[in-house]
Design a protein around this motif. Structure first.
Motif, PDB file in Angstrom:
ATOM      1  N   THR A  31      -5.088  17.180  -5.250  1.00  0.00           N
ATOM      2  CA  THR A  31      -6.093  16.849  -4.225  1.00  0.00           C
ATOM      3  C   THR A  31      -5.809  17.635  -2.942  1.00  0.00           C
ATOM      4  O   THR A  31      -6.564  18.542  -2.589  1.00  0.00           O
ATOM      5  N   ARG A  54       2.377   9.488  12.686  1.00  0.00           N
ATOM      6  CA  ARG A  54       1.450   8.493  12.142  1.00  0.00           C
ATOM      7  C   ARG A  54       1.911   7.100  12.544  1.00  0.00           C
ATOM      8  O   ARG A  54       3.096   6.769  12.379  1.00  0.00           O
ATOM      9  N   ASP A  58      -0.156   2.171   9.329  1.00  0.00           N
ATOM     10  CA  ASP A  58      -1.044   2.798   8.331  1.00  0.00           C
ATOM     11  C   ASP A  58      -0.260   3.061   7.051  1.00  0.00           C
ATOM     12  O   ASP A  58       0.614   3.923   7.018  1.00  0.00           O
ATOM     13  N   HIS A  63       3.484   7.531  -5.160  1.00  0.00           N
ATOM     14  CA  HIS A  63       3.200   8.350  -6.348  1.00  0.00           C
ATOM     15  C   HIS A  63       4.224   8.041  -7.427  1.00  0.00           C
ATOM     16  O   HIS A  63       5.435   8.169  -7.198  1.00  0.00           O
ATOM     17  N   HIS A 116      -0.200  -5.464  -0.333  1.00  0.00           N
ATOM     18  CA  HIS A 116      -0.690  -4.582  -1.399  1.00  0.00           C
ATOM     19  C   HIS A 116      -0.039  -3.210  -1.307  1.00  0.00           C
ATOM     20  O   HIS A 116       0.343  -2.770  -0.229  1.00  0.00           O
ATOM     21  N   SER A 142      -1.087  12.608   3.068  1.00  0.00           N
ATOM     22  CA  SER A 142      -1.446  14.012   3.235  1.00  0.00           C
ATOM     23  C   SER A 142      -0.527  14.637   4.290  1.00  0.00           C
ATOM     24  O   SER A 142      -0.140  13.985   5.260  1.00  0.00           O
ATOM     25  N   SER A 180      -7.681  11.626  -3.019  1.00  0.00           N
ATOM     26  CA  SER A 180      -8.011  10.783  -4.171  1.00  0.00           C
ATOM     27  C   SER A 180      -8.997   9.663  -3.848  1.00  0.00           C
ATOM     28  O   SER A 180      -9.086   9.197  -2.711  1.00  0.00           O
ATOM     29  N   ARG A 195     -12.046   4.271  -0.687  1.00  0.00           N
ATOM     30  CA  ARG A 195     -12.266   5.643  -0.195  1.00  0.00           C
ATOM     31  C   ARG A 195     -12.942   6.431  -1.310  1.00  0.00           C
ATOM     32  O   ARG A 195     -12.410   6.493  -2.414  1.00  0.00           O
ATOM     33  N   VAL A 216     -10.746   0.805   4.395  1.00  0.00           N
ATOM     34  CA  VAL A 216      -9.480   0.134   4.102  1.00  0.00           C
ATOM     35  C   VAL A 216      -8.970  -0.818   5.172  1.00  0.00           C
ATOM     36  O   VAL A 216      -8.796  -1.986   4.929  1.00  0.00           O
TER      37      VAL A 216
HETATM   38  O1  TXA Z   1      -5.069  12.450  -2.686  1.00  0.00           O
HETATM   39  C1  TXA Z   1      -4.417  11.680  -1.985  1.00  0.00           C
HETATM   40  O2  TXA Z   1      -4.594  10.452  -2.010  1.00  0.00           O
HETATM   41  C2  TXA Z   1      -3.358  12.283  -1.051  1.00  0.00           C
HETATM   42  C3  TXA Z   1      -2.284  12.936  -1.929  1.00  0.00           C
HETATM   43  C4  TXA Z   1      -1.143  13.481  -1.118  1.00  0.00           C
HETATM   44  O3  TXA Z   1      -1.848  12.015  -2.869  1.00  0.00           O
HETATM   45  N1  TXA Z   1      -2.786  11.283  -0.201  1.00  0.00           N
HETATM   46  C5  TXA Z   1      -3.457  10.764   0.843  1.00  0.00           C
HETATM   47  O4  TXA Z   1      -2.703   9.878   1.585  1.00  0.00           O
HETATM   48  O5  TXA Z   1      -4.607  11.030   1.117  1.00  0.00           O
HETATM   49  P1  TXA Z   1      -3.116   9.417   3.058  1.00  0.00           P
HETATM   50  O6  TXA Z   1      -1.972   8.618   3.531  1.00  0.00           O
HETATM   51  O7  TXA Z   1      -3.472  10.597   3.866  1.00  0.00           O
HETATM   52  O8  TXA Z   1      -4.323   8.472   2.841  1.00  0.00           O
HETATM   53  C6  TXA Z   1      -4.097   7.253   2.162  1.00  0.00           C
HETATM   54  C7  TXA Z   1      -5.085   6.216   2.557  1.00  0.00           C
HETATM   55  C8  TXA Z   1      -4.977   5.781   3.999  1.00  0.00           C
HETATM   56  O9  TXA Z   1      -6.270   5.654   4.519  1.00  0.00           O
HETATM   57  C9  TXA Z   1      -4.307   4.424   3.920  1.00  0.00           C
HETATM   58  O10 TXA Z   1      -4.735   3.577   4.970  1.00  0.00           O
HETATM   59  C10 TXA Z   1      -4.784   3.927   2.562  1.00  0.00           C
HETATM   60  O11 TXA Z   1      -4.810   5.062   1.755  1.00  0.00           O
HETATM   61  N2  TXA Z   1      -3.843   2.973   1.972  1.00  0.00           N
HETATM   62  C11 TXA Z   1      -2.564   3.186   1.639  1.00  0.00           C
HETATM   63  N3  TXA Z   1      -1.997   2.061   1.181  1.00  0.00           N
HETATM   64  C12 TXA Z   1      -2.935   1.109   1.220  1.00  0.00           C
HETATM   65  C13 TXA Z   1      -2.961  -0.273   0.890  1.00  0.00           C
HETATM   66  N4  TXA Z   1      -1.892  -0.904   0.452  1.00  0.00           N
HETATM   67  N5  TXA Z   1      -4.112  -0.955   1.058  1.00  0.00           N
HETATM   68  C14 TXA Z   1      -5.191  -0.326   1.511  1.00  0.00           C
HETATM   69  N6  TXA Z   1      -5.228   0.987   1.861  1.00  0.00           N
HETATM   70  C15 TXA Z   1      -4.122   1.694   1.721  1.00  0.00           C
END
Ligand code: TXA
Ligand code: MG
Length: 340
Positions: A31, A54, A58, A63, A116, A142, A180, A195, A216
């Motif tokens: 991604t 960050r 958040d 993975h 979660h 990211s 993703s 998302r 979220v």
């Molecule tokens: O494709 C992807 O998902 C990339 C690659 C690196 O895997 N990762 C990514 O992570 O986009 P990030 O942190 O940039 O975005 C993750 C999103 C954030 O909006 C975060 O708030 C949400 O996922 N998130 C993470 N854990 C969560 C949870 N337990 N409950 C709800 N939302 C969550």
């Protein structure tokens, strides 16, 4: 730290060694590039937040080496177990993230104290090799600084985090180019879409009724991943229907048109024109969107006018990302057609 080392894909064992030692390393996924840390080492995870600037409220995506790890990292309720199994079977490894009740093995810092955890199995071979050598899950958001465009190449990671991290593993350009799809399976079988992403609503619909999630973390003001202004570039950007783009043209202004039809509708009044989805190709558009935003951002334009993607398929995810890039400037925009 002075320099960031660019590791070739063959040097995955070195990346794994750094990660095992509690360091953070940027890794390619299918991604976008992720900034990885050992998910079970709270100090390493803290470094991710620090490097990205960050806020620690958040949460990060964890993975997993494979779907077999769900049982260790999540406490999946009995009544969604079948559904979770079917989703994992269909979309993993791949650009798909499941939100499930967390187990005690996940440190609180990873989920920002939430009950979660977000889980994903990446399909990128280089990411997989590093995971295999580390031997356990990696937390990886990211690999961009807070509030900036997600990186889709090692070069982008250096622009974002060069000098702040010891290494980036160069796996070339990311295939999908947008983050993703995030889904929370509900007890009644519905799928809450947290998302939009490369796995589309149509594809998800085969597994349950898809309902839009409240973004979220909207209930917690200021959470970047889901703030309207996430991905905000430096140059002002507005997102409009192609029909409304012409009046926004002018010298020093760039048009980011969805397709050739949008170029025709917007007219010739722009200094620079970029087509995102040549021939209406959504996959191409997704793969290019962050790269093109990054390039336009560096172009010194007074305004970038983006036209909307069709509200279906990958277009939903692309509009979501363009809308967030535009969000930062929405307050000052008088045009009611501006914004998502
Ligand atoms: O494709 C992807 O998902 C990339 C690659 C690196 O895997 N990762 C990514 O992570 O986009 P990030 O942190 O940039 O975005 C993750 C999103 C954030 O909006 C975060 O708030 C949400 O996922 N998130 C993470 N854990 C969560 C949870 N337990 N409950 C709800 N939302 C969550
Ligand atoms: Mg992000």
């Amino acid at each position: 730290m002075t320099g960031t080392c660019v590791l070739s894909a063959a040097e995955f064992a070195r990346a794994a060694m750094l990660l095992r030692g509690g360091e953070v390393v940027a890794l390619p996924t299918e991604t976008v590039y992720g900034l990885a840390a050992d998910a079970r080492n709270p100090e390493a995870v803290a470094r991710v937040f620090q490097v990205k600037e960050r806020p620690t409220f958040d949460p990060l995506i964890t993975h997993l080496p494979d779907a077999g790890w769900i049982g260790r990292m999540a406490r999946t309720p009995e009544r969604v177990r079948g559904l979770v199994g079917r989703l994992a079977e269909a979309f993993w490894p791949g650009p798909f993230t499941l939100v499930l009740p967390k187990s005690d093995e996940v440190p609180g810092i990873v989920t920002a104290g939430l009950p979660h955890v977000a889980l994903r199995v990446s399909a990128h071979p280089d990411f997989g090799r590093v995971l295999g050598a580390v031997g356990g899950p990696l937390a990886a958001p990211s690999a961009n600084r807070f509030g900036r465009i997600s990186p889709t190449s090692a070069r982008d990671v250096l622009d974002e985090l060069g000098g702040r991290i010891p290494a980036v593993l160069d796996g070339g350009e990311c295939g999908h180019g947008i983050e993703s799809t995030i889904v929370r399976p509900e007890a009644d079988g519905r799928l809450t879409l947290l998302r939009p992403g490369p796995v589309t609503v149509d594809e998800l619909s085969a597994f349950g009724r898809v309902v839009p999630g409240e973004p979220v973390m909207e209930s917690r003001p200021g959470v970047p991943g889901q703030m309207a202004s996430h991905y905000a570039p430096e140059s002002p950007l507005v997102l409009v229907r192609a029909e409304d783009a012409a009046v926004l043209g002018g010298v020093g202004r760039a048009l980011l048109a969805w397709d050739e039809r949008a170029v025709a509708l917007a007219g010739p009044a722009f200094s620079h024109v970029e087509v995102l989805a040549a021939g209406g190709d959504e996959r191409l558009a997704a793969a290019r969107v962050f790269r093109v935003l990054r390039e336009l951002d560096g172009g010194g334009f007074d305004l970038v006018v983006a036209t909307r993607a069709p509200a279906s398929g990958l277009g939903l995810a692309i509009n979501d990302r363009l809308g967030r890039a535009a969000g930062r400037f929405r307050k000052s925009a008088a045009d009611p057609a501006v914004g998502p």
